[in-house]
Design a protein around this motif. Structure first.
Motif, PDB file in Angstrom:
ATOM      1  N   TRP A 224       0.814  -1.213   0.000  1.00 23.81           N
ATOM      2  CA  TRP A 224       0.000   0.000   0.000  1.00 23.81           C
ATOM      3  C   TRP A 224       0.853   1.271   0.000  1.00 23.81           C
ATOM      4  O   TRP A 224       0.514   2.251  -0.651  1.00 23.81           O
ATOM      5  CB  TRP A 224      -0.927   0.001   1.216  1.00 23.81           C
ATOM      6  N   ARG A 225       1.953   1.258   0.729  1.00 22.73           N
ATOM      7  CA  ARG A 225       2.773   2.474   0.873  1.00 22.73           C
ATOM      8  C   ARG A 225       3.785   2.633  -0.252  1.00 22.73           C
ATOM      9  O   ARG A 225       4.574   3.588  -0.249  1.00 22.73           O
ATOM     10  CB  ARG A 225       3.484   2.456   2.225  1.00 22.73           C
ATOM     11  N   ARG A 226       3.826   1.662  -1.157  1.00 18.87           N
ATOM     12  CA  ARG A 226       4.721   1.695  -2.302  1.00 18.87           C
ATOM     13  C   ARG A 226       6.197   1.793  -1.878  1.00 18.87           C
ATOM     14  O   ARG A 226       6.990   2.521  -2.454  1.00 18.87           O
ATOM     15  CB  ARG A 226       4.360   2.881  -3.202  1.00 18.87           C
ATOM     16  N   ASP A 227       6.506   1.028  -0.849  1.00 22.44           N
ATOM     17  CA  ASP A 227       7.889   0.980  -0.378  1.00 22.44           C
ATOM     18  C   ASP A 227       8.505  -0.401  -0.568  1.00 22.44           C
ATOM     19  O   ASP A 227       9.565  -0.701  -0.002  1.00 22.44           O
ATOM     20  CB  ASP A 227       7.968   1.388   1.088  1.00 22.44           C
ATOM     21  N   GLY A 228       7.835  -1.263  -1.349  1.00 23.14           N
ATOM     22  CA  GLY A 228       8.325  -2.603  -1.606  1.00 23.14           C
ATOM     23  C   GLY A 228       8.007  -3.596  -0.512  1.00 23.14           C
ATOM     24  O   GLY A 228       8.445  -4.749  -0.598  1.00 23.14           O
ATOM     25  N   LYS A 229       7.211  -3.201   0.477  1.00 20.94           N
ATOM     26  CA  LYS A 229       6.885  -4.089   1.591  1.00 20.94           C
ATOM     27  C   LYS A 229       5.374  -4.330   1.637  1.00 20.94           C
ATOM     28  O   LYS A 229       4.586  -3.391   1.600  1.00 20.94           O
ATOM     29  CB  LYS A 229       7.344  -3.474   2.914  1.00 20.94           C
ATOM     30  N   ASP A 230       5.005  -5.591   1.741  1.00 25.63           N
ATOM     31  CA  ASP A 230       3.590  -5.944   1.851  1.00 25.63           C
ATOM     32  C   ASP A 230       3.083  -5.699   3.265  1.00 25.63           C
ATOM     33  O   ASP A 230       3.791  -5.951   4.245  1.00 25.63           O
ATOM     34  CB  ASP A 230       3.377  -7.413   1.488  1.00 25.63           C
ATOM     35  N   GLU A 231       1.845  -5.237   3.353  1.00 27.79           N
ATOM     36  CA  GLU A 231       1.181  -5.042   4.641  1.00 27.79           C
ATOM     37  C   GLU A 231      -0.164  -5.749   4.620  1.00 27.79           C
ATOM     38  O   GLU A 231      -0.823  -5.847   3.577  1.00 27.79           O
ATOM     39  CB  GLU A 231       0.969  -3.555   4.925  1.00 27.79           C
ATOM     40  N   ALA A 232      -0.578  -6.220   5.785  1.00 30.35           N
ATOM     41  CA  ALA A 232      -1.867  -6.903   5.896  1.00 30.35           C
ATOM     42  C   ALA A 232      -3.000  -5.913   5.637  1.00 30.35           C
ATOM     43  O   ALA A 232      -3.024  -4.808   6.174  1.00 30.35           O
ATOM     44  CB  ALA A 232      -2.012  -7.525   7.282  1.00 30.35           C
ATOM     45  N   GLY A 233      -3.934  -6.349   4.796  1.00 28.26           N
ATOM     46  CA  GLY A 233      -5.033  -5.465   4.434  1.00 28.26           C
ATOM     47  C   GLY A 233      -6.010  -5.191   5.550  1.00 28.26           C
ATOM     48  O   GLY A 233      -6.778  -4.230   5.478  1.00 28.26           O
ATOM     49  N   ASP A 234      -5.994  -6.035   6.606  1.00 30.47           N
ATOM     50  CA  ASP A 234      -6.914  -5.795   7.717  1.00 30.47           C
ATOM     51  C   ASP A 234      -6.345  -4.853   8.766  1.00 30.47           C
ATOM     52  O   ASP A 234      -6.958  -4.642   9.813  1.00 30.47           O
ATOM     53  CB  ASP A 234      -7.331  -7.117   8.361  1.00 30.47           C
ATOM     54  N   SER A 235      -5.208  -4.259   8.492  1.00 27.67           N
ATOM     55  CA  SER A 235      -4.638  -3.269   9.403  1.00 27.67           C
ATOM     56  C   SER A 235      -5.579  -2.075   9.526  1.00 27.67           C
ATOM     57  O   SER A 235      -6.063  -1.551   8.509  1.00 27.67           O
ATOM     58  CB  SER A 235      -3.282  -2.802   8.877  1.00 27.67           C
ATOM     59  N   PRO A 236      -5.856  -1.597  10.736  1.00 24.56           N
ATOM     60  CA  PRO A 236      -6.740  -0.432  10.891  1.00 24.56           C
ATOM     61  C   PRO A 236      -6.272   0.775  10.094  1.00 24.56           C
ATOM     62  O   PRO A 236      -7.094   1.515   9.530  1.00 24.56           O
ATOM     63  CB  PRO A 236      -6.707  -0.165  12.401  1.00 24.56           C
ATOM     64  N   GLU A 237      -4.970   0.973  10.010  1.00 23.46           N
ATOM     65  CA  GLU A 237      -4.457   2.116   9.267  1.00 23.46           C
ATOM     66  C   GLU A 237      -4.731   1.976   7.767  1.00 23.46           C
ATOM     67  O   GLU A 237      -5.076   2.956   7.094  1.00 23.46           O
ATOM     68  CB  GLU A 237      -2.952   2.265   9.518  1.00 23.46           C
ATOM     69  N   ILE A 238      -4.582   0.758   7.242  1.00 22.03           N
ATOM     70  CA  ILE A 238      -4.872   0.517   5.834  1.00 22.03           C
ATOM     71  C   ILE A 238      -6.360   0.719   5.552  1.00 22.03           C
ATOM     72  O   ILE A 238      -6.746   1.340   4.555  1.00 22.03           O
ATOM     73  CB  ILE A 238      -4.438  -0.903   5.419  1.00 22.03           C
ATOM     74  N   GLN A 239      -7.193   0.207   6.436  1.00 23.39           N
ATOM     75  CA  GLN A 239      -8.637   0.324   6.242  1.00 23.39           C
ATOM     76  C   GLN A 239      -9.086   1.782   6.251  1.00 23.39           C
ATOM     77  O   GLN A 239      -9.909   2.208   5.425  1.00 23.39           O
ATOM     78  CB  GLN A 239      -9.382  -0.471   7.324  1.00 23.39           C
ATOM     79  N   LYS A 240      -8.542   2.565   7.163  1.00 23.21           N
ATOM     80  CA  LYS A 240      -8.905   3.987   7.215  1.00 23.21           C
ATOM     81  C   LYS A 240      -8.438   4.713   5.962  1.00 23.21           C
ATOM     82  O   LYS A 240      -9.146   5.585   5.437  1.00 23.21           O
ATOM     83  CB  LYS A 240      -8.303   4.630   8.463  1.00 23.21           C
ATOM     84  N   ALA A 241      -7.241   4.374   5.481  1.00 25.19           N
ATOM     85  CA  ALA A 241      -6.729   5.016   4.264  1.00 25.19           C
ATOM     86  C   ALA A 241      -7.607   4.677   3.067  1.00 25.19           C
ATOM     87  O   ALA A 241      -7.854   5.531   2.201  1.00 25.19           O
ATOM     88  CB  ALA A 241      -5.289   4.588   4.020  1.00 25.19           C
ATOM     89  N   PHE A 242      -8.085   3.438   3.011  1.00 24.28           N
ATOM     90  CA  PHE A 242      -8.991   3.029   1.934  1.00 24.28           C
ATOM     91  C   PHE A 242     -10.272   3.853   1.980  1.00 24.28           C
ATOM     92  O   PHE A 242     -10.745   4.360   0.948  1.00 24.28           O
ATOM     93  CB  PHE A 242      -9.305   1.538   2.077  1.00 24.28           C
ATOM     94  N   ARG A 243     -10.857   4.019   3.162  1.00 28.98           N
ATOM     95  CA  ARG A 243     -12.099   4.782   3.279  1.00 28.98           C
ATOM     96  C   ARG A 243     -11.868   6.269   3.002  1.00 28.98           C
ATOM     97  O   ARG A 243     -12.740   6.941   2.436  1.00 28.98           O
ATOM     98  CB  ARG A 243     -12.713   4.568   4.662  1.00 28.98           C
ATOM     99  N   ARG A 244     -10.725   6.790   3.362  1.00 32.29           N
ATOM    100  CA  ARG A 244     -10.428   8.189   3.050  1.00 32.29           C
ATOM    101  C   ARG A 244     -10.345   8.401   1.539  1.00 32.29           C
ATOM    102  O   ARG A 244     -10.733   9.446   1.024  1.00 32.29           O
ATOM    103  CB  ARG A 244      -9.126   8.630   3.726  1.00 32.29           C
ATOM    104  N   GLY A 245      -9.835   7.385   0.827  1.00 34.44           N
ATOM    105  CA  GLY A 245      -9.804   7.475  -0.625  1.00 34.44           C
ATOM    106  C   GLY A 245     -11.207   7.544  -1.216  1.00 34.44           C
ATOM    107  O   GLY A 245     -11.468   8.301  -2.159  1.00 34.44           O
ATOM    108  N   GLN A 246     -12.126   6.742  -0.668  1.00 36.13           N
ATOM    109  CA  GLN A 246     -13.513   6.802  -1.114  1.00 36.13           C
ATOM    110  C   GLN A 246     -14.098   8.191  -0.869  1.00 36.13           C
ATOM    111  O   GLN A 246     -14.733   8.789  -1.753  1.00 36.13           O
ATOM    112  CB  GLN A 246     -14.341   5.748  -0.368  1.00 36.13           C
ATOM    113  N   ALA A 247     -13.885   8.717   0.342  1.00 36.52           N
ATOM    114  CA  ALA A 247     -14.443  10.020   0.695  1.00 36.52           C
ATOM    115  C   ALA A 247     -13.861  11.136  -0.172  1.00 36.52           C
ATOM    116  O   ALA A 247     -14.563  12.088  -0.534  1.00 36.52           O
ATOM    117  CB  ALA A 247     -14.200  10.303   2.172  1.00 36.52           C
ATOM    118  N   ALA A 248     -12.564  11.034  -0.517  1.00 38.16           N
ATOM    119  CA  ALA A 248     -11.955  12.039  -1.388  1.00 38.16           C
ATOM    120  C   ALA A 248     -12.602  12.016  -2.772  1.00 38.16           C
ATOM    121  O   ALA A 248     -12.787  13.060  -3.410  1.00 38.16           O
ATOM    122  CB  ALA A 248     -10.449  11.785  -1.500  1.00 38.16           C
TER     123      ALA A 248
END
Length: 498
Positions: A224-248
């Motif tokens: 998600w952060r485009r730093d070459g490292k995978d992150e779990a999609g159920d992370s609260p921070e990832i989920q909030k970023a996804f919803r912020r994208g929708q709201a934008a």
């Protein structure tokens, strides 16, 4: 919770209809003059009402989701669509260009000439896109996603998809992506693209529809952060970023088309901070009738809890689509689902499970007039597990008790029963009624015993010949159009008793 009863004797739901004296006038001596005036009235109707206050749609309120087959230029299909109060359409870039210079606008204008109170929505989707090079309708999005590096990928560069059902790939809609030369990320860029493709050239669109308004994105692992490292999609921070994208995305859409209502196809009640108070409308897809439906997996109570709560998280006018899927001949299920929807102020949407979002199923129950609700939305049982909501012209009942129940019906109600041939039968002054477990029905007052009406426009004279198109044309084009308009709620509808 047990499954919905399937035998007819387990589900004797019915509909009770009030026939008012002023309705009969339209079907008596004045009906002919009314019909003769309709073509002239229709010819001068315009779509200039766009942007005005939402029409006062009566009950039951009807919504059609018709994003499947794209034969929107078919006049018979147009007449069917125009019978709804709200219809969701799925045009694509370049649709119909071989037929007209502004084909999409021509269709929307036609629908609104037939039904001036109709609200028309256009489908869009943010979080995924098709990557077929042969798909000319999407190649502008594909090019932008490749050039800007906005596809969602794993750390090793592989693209990801939350489902392979639609041959689409997921997009990184978070603020961690790099903006383009105009300072826009994908949510803002797509809003501007869709505005120029659909809403700017067709200002008659009333609703901007957003698919996949998910509470939680569904990719298990991605960079998600485009730093070459995978992150779990159920992370609260990832989920909030996804919803912020929708709201934008919604914010930009509102800036571009401030008169359009924003509707999301949501799997949640929109109470999350990023979603609450951002949309005016929501489509609750597949509440009943699917293997993944909330009714099938959580029961009627959880389904209705979601339905009731979502109203509080919308902006005015708070439009809620209550969508179910079933067979067109499953009238028991239809009455149960419709009665459940009528426990609040939503728009009922019935999808033919065999055809998907490509037809307009029609039922006798759609043609009654309940009038305005006298009771507020019902969240608690009236008695013995039975929910009741009263309207000006009748009442609606849903039995969620542990056993069938019997109710006393007040004098003045009559049973309107829609059968498989879509005709009606009236039963006078029934005083006691058995309501099976997990079933619903509507009761409407009968205030005039045996009306004398002009039977020349009874639907028995023009029953459908083709199941794909419920109403076929007549050799006399004017009469055919009038009959179609008659059932499209352009004039009040009263059905012939048999």
């Amino acid at each position: 919770m047990e499954k919905l009863p399937r035998r007819q004797d387990e589900f004797p739901g019915g509909l009770f209809m009030e026939l008012l004296p002023h309705d009969f006038k339209l079907l008596g001596s004045r009906f002919g003059a009314t019909c003769r005036a309709l073509p002239l009235v229709m010819a001068v109707m315009l779509s200039a009402w766009h942007g005005l206050v939402l029409a006062d749609h009566g009950f039951p309120r009807l919504m059609g989701s018709n994003i499947g087959e794209k034969h929107y230029d078919d006049p018979i299909y147009q007449m069917q669509l125009a019978r709804m109060d709200i219809v969701i359409l799925g045009f694509y870039r370049g649709w119909g260009h071989s037929q007209s210079q502004q084909p999409i606008r021509d269709v929307v204008r036609t629908l609104k000439r037939v039904n001036p109170n109709l609200l028309v929505a256009q489908y869009t989707i943010l979080n995924e896109a098709n990557d077929d090079s042969q798909n000319s309708a999407e190649n502008d999005k594909q090019s932008k996603l490749r050039n800007e590096g906005w596809w969602l990928r794993r750390g090793d560069g592989r693209r990801v998809q939350w489902t392979n059902q639609y041959q689409a790939w997921d997009i990184n809609i978070t603020e961690w992506t790099k903006p383009d030369s105009s300072g826009q990320r994908y949510p803002e860029w797509l809003a501007q693209r869709d505005y120029h493709v659909f809403f700017e050239p067709v200002p008659e669109f009333d609703i901007w529809y957003f698919d996949n308004v998910m509470a939680h994105q569904r990719i298990a692992l991605a960079d998600w952060r485009r730093d070459g490292k995978d992150e779990a999609g159920d992370s609260p921070e990832i989920q909030k970023a996804f919803r912020r994208g929708q709201a934008a995305h919604w914010k930009k859409a509102h800036e571009l088309a401030p008169k359009a209502l924003l509707m999301g196809n949501a799997d949640n009640d929109l109470s999350l901070p990023e979603y609450k108070g951002k949309l005016q409308a929501v489509f609750l897809e597949g509440l009943m009738g699917k293997s993944w439906s909330l009714y099938a997996n959580g029961g009627w109570g959880r389904m209705m809890d979601l339905y009731h709560k979502v109203f509080d998280n919308l902006l005015s006018p708070r439009i809620v689509g209550f969508n179910v899927a079933g067979r067109p001949s499953d009238y028991r299920f239809l009455r149960f689902a419709l009665a459940s929807c009528l426990m609040n102020n939503g728009y009922f949407s019935y999808t033919d499970e065999t055809r998907g979002y490509s037809t307009v199923p029609w039922f006798d129950e759609y043609e009654v007039k309940l009038g305005k609700p006298l009771d507020p939305p019902q969240t608690k049982p009236w008695r013995d597990g039975i929910y009741r909501r009263r309207f000006e012209n009748g009442l609606v009942l849903v039995n969620l008790g542990f056993q069938p129940g019997s109710i006393d019906v007040e004098p003045g109600y009559t049973h309107f029963r829609g059968n498989r041939r879509h005709r009606s039968t009236m039963v006078f002054r029934q005083s006691r009624y058995s309501l099976g477990r997990e079933m619903g029905c509507c009761w409407l007052r009968f205030v005039r015993s045996k009306p004398s009406i002009d039977r020349s426009f009874c639907e028995s004279e023009w029953r459908p010949a083709n199941p794909r198109y419920p109403y076929t044309t007549n050799n006399n084009a004017d009469i055919s159009l009038l009959r179609l308009l008659y059932t499209a709620r352009v004039v009040p509808r009263i059905r012939c008793d048999t």
